[in-house]
Design an enzyme around this catalytic site. Structure first.
Site, PDB file in Angstrom:
ATOM      1  N   PHE A  72      -5.513  -0.925  11.018  1.00  0.00           N
ATOM      2  CA  PHE A  72      -4.917  -2.239  10.791  1.00  0.00           C
ATOM      3  C   PHE A  72      -3.641  -2.105   9.956  1.00  0.00           C
ATOM      4  CE2 PHE A  72      -9.524  -3.213  11.163  1.00  0.00           C
ATOM      5  CZ  PHE A  72      -9.495  -4.247  12.088  1.00  0.00           C
ATOM      6  N   GLY A  73      -2.659  -2.948  10.204  1.00  0.00           N
ATOM      7  CA  GLY A  73      -1.546  -3.064   9.257  1.00  0.00           C
ATOM      8  C   GLY A  73      -0.162  -2.841   9.825  1.00  0.00           C
ATOM      9  N   ASP A 110      -8.877  -5.031  -2.529  1.00  0.00           N
ATOM     10  CA  ASP A 110      -8.157  -5.279  -1.283  1.00  0.00           C
ATOM     11  C   ASP A 110      -8.514  -4.280  -0.182  1.00  0.00           C
ATOM     12  OD1 ASP A 110      -6.345  -6.340   0.571  1.00  0.00           O
ATOM     13  OD2 ASP A 110      -4.874  -4.812   0.012  1.00  0.00           O
ATOM     14  N   ASP A 158       1.873  -7.171   2.329  1.00  0.00           N
ATOM     15  CA  ASP A 158       0.765  -6.315   2.758  1.00  0.00           C
ATOM     16  C   ASP A 158       1.311  -5.091   3.511  1.00  0.00           C
ATOM     17  OD1 ASP A 158      -1.731  -5.278   3.150  1.00  0.00           O
ATOM     18  OD2 ASP A 158      -2.417  -6.838   4.523  1.00  0.00           O
ATOM     19  N   HIS A 161       0.862  -1.181   0.000  1.00  0.00           N
ATOM     20  CA  HIS A 161       0.000   0.000   0.000  1.00  0.00           C
ATOM     21  C   HIS A 161       0.899   1.232   0.000  1.00  0.00           C
ATOM     22  CE1 HIS A 161      -3.773  -2.195   0.875  1.00  0.00           C
ATOM     23  NE2 HIS A 161      -2.964  -3.040   1.482  1.00  0.00           N
ATOM     24  N   HIS A 219       1.428   3.369   8.365  1.00  0.00           N
ATOM     25  CA  HIS A 219       0.624   4.365   9.075  1.00  0.00           C
ATOM     26  C   HIS A 219       1.578   5.251   9.856  1.00  0.00           C
ATOM     27  CE1 HIS A 219      -3.158   2.328   8.235  1.00  0.00           C
ATOM     28  NE2 HIS A 219      -2.621   1.193   8.641  1.00  0.00           N
TER      29      HIS A 219
END
Lengths: 419, 311
Positions: free
Chosen positions: A317-318, A147, A299, A58, A303
């Site tokens: 999330f992540g 996604d 993935d 991302h 952030h």
């Protein structure tokens, strides 16, 4: 034309391996290539691999550039040894129009690694209608995906998967049926129950996998099941593979390295969707790696620290991975003997290349793209917010000592990173 | 009063909390209960100490109870209730923390809708952190006052059988009581619909799970703790109707008459759902004792976590 020679390096068995390339193509490989062949010599110590390929990152552009930009994401990729990454279209706006894709590819030309874009599977990622998929493919969409969420409506999904099949593009599916829970934030198991955290059951993934496999059978689409987290999903996938369906399963570093025991820390850096689950799930995924239909995808979900320091319910999330994924996997899976190096590298190179239909990369071979990475496997480093390039510092391994220091990354013949 | 050193500088939960520390709190609370019954129910013990009530979730009872406990010990008290709407996304925890640090408070009493927030604060502050409820996780001071109430009534908690009836799944009170009661050697019987009382709870302590509230059970146990049923659970399909819940698990007057031991409730009661009005008159009810004991127990916690200032 400038010819470059990499020497001083070894292959993954420890045998000397030099690589000669011209522009973006590999000309020759061998234990000893004379310097006279080259205009420029790169003398680097370490093990040389094909450049890593990440089918699932991302880069947050457009719309969330405070988390990551194409530039910072590409530099993090180069630092982590990745020479090709596929970035997801859950941006703001979502990448569901060819004009958007064209503009982004224009920007991406300057980047040190090959950034490819996946396009939305449904208009606005809303799951109600398919976008202009042929035009998106023409504009460079390497895959189609919603996604971040699953395309719930089976009728719309049927049309989208059939269209992707005809366009010869894979569907990257996030198999999670949200109707299985209400605001789940952790694996639904004993630990979440004890801690009072709303759970996400394995079945939310398993049943979505089953639906997707049925659609793959119906449409013939190349189906890539993203971030498989539950051991209960695996028998279904194995059966589909045995049946001959073109299916791949993605495993992420976090599902291979962590378990829901981490919930006890309440450290939101472990909060990810699908959630890290139990030891049985982690171990089943580790055993899956030798299967050639398994593909590593990080993935990478950057952030800001500010966003991630919310409480467990509110935190996004992540995990951020591009800078350190290989080192983390090498340190915690290869060195303890749980996975062999050749398998890990194949899952990060050849297999994703095949998935994405990128026949020109993923192996070190004459005529292939000069994408390579040199890693000093014996050296250690400590990832910190300062020495990583991604804007996302949200990874619990920050500060830990890791083996495997990337010394050089070459993408399309050009030095993308040199440490 | 002898002041025992607790093994942790914070009170975050009763999971794994040492038995000796629980008993120290309960012993100390007994002394404070006597103080509360004196004509001037106030001690100078924590003069110069500052307690911050940091309630992200609204609470009347627990906040008032801590408020009173701090005042009875002559501590200074500050109340902050940050706005926590889903639109504003709540105050950022790090900001909150910096403010807490800047105020130089000695203890922070925190309530938050998310599990783990007190634990997060405890990692980042020098103040003693007291968990006043973190989501569905723990509510240790409530469980301690329940343990205190049982101990005052029965003399000892060991060997008691305690039924906890209702929405165990979403209850921090239930979790803390499961841990605390198990540590002190009591047996816990969880009662409620399978949707709200999953059988996995048996793994968290000396716990049995049953899905029917039988008269035999009411007669067999020493205490029945009814939990508050929130109406939003109905919308999320955990049971068919409030009427159905009341019929199967509500403490009706009829059922109350069959309770051999005592009836408890953490409050506030949803009358007509988990308790029928008048049920409290049909058996020995400790609900108001729980409230009184809450102040004494919280005084004990503040006292044991905050060493008195010299001079």
């Amino acid at each position: 034309m400038a010819r470059k020679l990499l020497r001083g390096t070894v292959d993954l068995h420890g045998n000397p391996l030099s690589v000669l390339w011209e522009e973006d193509r590999i000309l020759a490989l061998g234990p000893e290539i004379p310097e006279t062949e080259a205009d420029e010599v790169l003398e680097v110590e370490g093990t040389v691999f094909p450049g890593f390929i990440d089918p699932h990152v991302h880069l947050r552009t457009p719309g969330q550039e405070h988390k990551e930009t194409l530039e910072t994401g590409a530099r993090a990729a180069a630092h982590g040894g990745f020479t090709t990454v596929v970035t997801m279209p859950n941006t703001d706006p979502p990448l569901d129009r060819p004009e958007l894709l064209r503009g982004l590819y224009e920007e991406a030309r300057q980047l040190p690694v090959d950034v490819r874009f996946a396009a939305c599977l449904s208009v606005g990622r809303k799951g109600r209608a398919i976008p202009e998929m042929p035009l998106l493919a023409e504009a460079g969409a390497v895959a189609f995906t919603d996604d971040g969420s699953w395309l719930e409506d089976a009728h719309v999904a049927y049309q989208a998967y059939a269209m992707a099949a005809a366009l010869n593009r894979p569907v990257l599916s996030h198999p999670e049926d949200p109707r299985w829970h209400r605001g789940g934030v952790a694996h639904q198991g004993e630990r979440a129950l004890k801690l009072g955290l709303p759970g996400i059951p394995r079945e939310s993934e398993e049943l979505a996998v089953v639906r997707d496999l049925a659609l793959a059978r119906l449409t013939g689409v190349r189906l890539h099941l993203q971030h498989i987290s539950a051991h209960t999903s695996l028998p279904h996938i194995r059966r589909a593979v045995a049946e001959g369906l073109p299916v791949t399963a993605e495993v992420t570093p976090h599902h291979l390295l962590f378990t829901d025991e981490a919930l006890e820390t309440f450290d939101p850096r472990f909060k990810v969707n699908p959630p890290i689950r139990e030891e049985a799930d982690r171990d089943a995924l580790r055993k899956l790696l030798p299967e050639t239909w398994t593909v590593m995808g990080t993935d990478h979900a950057p952030h800001t620290v500010f966003e991630k320091e919310f409480d467990w319910l509110e935190a996004p999330f992540g995990l951020s991975w591009l800078d350190l994924a290989f080192s983390a996997l090498y340190t915690h899976l290869v060195r303890p003997g749980l996975v062999d190096l050749a398998t890990l590298v194949e899952a990060m190179t050849l297999r994703p290349a095949r998935l994405l239909g990128l026949g020109d990369r993923g192996v070190l071979k004459e005529g292939k793209r000069a994408d390579l990475v040199v890693v000093d496997l014996a050296a250690t480093w400590q990832p910190t917010p300062r020495n990583t390039f991604s804007r996302g510092k949200n990874n619990p391994l920050m500060g830990e000592m890791l083996f495997g220091v990337v010394r050089l990354t070459v993408a399309a013949g050009e030095v993308a990173y040199r440490g | 009063m002898e002041r025992i050193q607790l093994s942790s500088p914070h009170l975050l939960g009763l999971e794994g909390y040492p038995r000796e520390d629980i008993l120290a709190i309960l012993d100390t609370a007994r002394g404070f209960l006597k103080v509360l019954k004196q004509p001037i129910p106030k001690l100078p013990t924590l003069r110069g100490r500052t307690v911050l009530n940091l309630f992200f979730e609204p609470s009347t009872r627990t906040q008032a109870s801590f408020d009173l406990a701090a005042k009875r010990l002559s501590a200074d008290l500050v109340n902050i209730s940050p706005k926590s709407s889903s639109v504003v996304k709540g105050e950022h925890l790090l900001d909150t923390l910096r403010n807490v640090e800047a105020m130089r408070v000695d203890a922070v009493v925190v309530r938050h809708r998310a599990p783990g927030v007190p634990h997060f604060l405890a990692r980042h502050t020098r103040a003693a952190v007291i968990n006043a409820g973190d989501g569905a996780h723990e509510h240790p001071t409530q469980a301690l006052l329940d343990l205190f109430t049982l101990r005052e009534h029965f003399g000892d908690v060991r060997g008691l059988r305690v039924a906890i009836v209702g929405d165990v799944l979403h209850s921090r009170v239930a979790r803390s009581n499961i841990f605390g009661l198990s540590t002190l050697g009591a047996e816990v019987i969880l009662v409620g619909p399978p949707t709200l009382v999953p059988s996995e709870f048996t793994r968290f302590g000396n716990v049995r799970v049953v899905h029917r509230l039988e008269d035999d059970l009411l007669q067999a146990v020493d205490a029945v703790m009814a939990l508050r049923i929130q109406k939003e659970r109905l919308e999320a399909s955990f049971f068919g109707s409030l009427r159905e819940y009341h019929r199967l698990y509500g403490i009706t007057r009829e059922r109350a008459r069959r309770i051999r031991g005592v009836l408890m409730h953490p409050g506030p009661v949803n009358w007509g759902v988990e308790l029928e009005r008048g049920a409290e008159e049909e058996t020995t009810t400790l609900i108001l004792d729980q409230v009184t004991h809450g102040v004494a127990v919280r005084m004990a916690i503040l006292y044991l976590l905050l060493p008195p200032l010299e001079g």
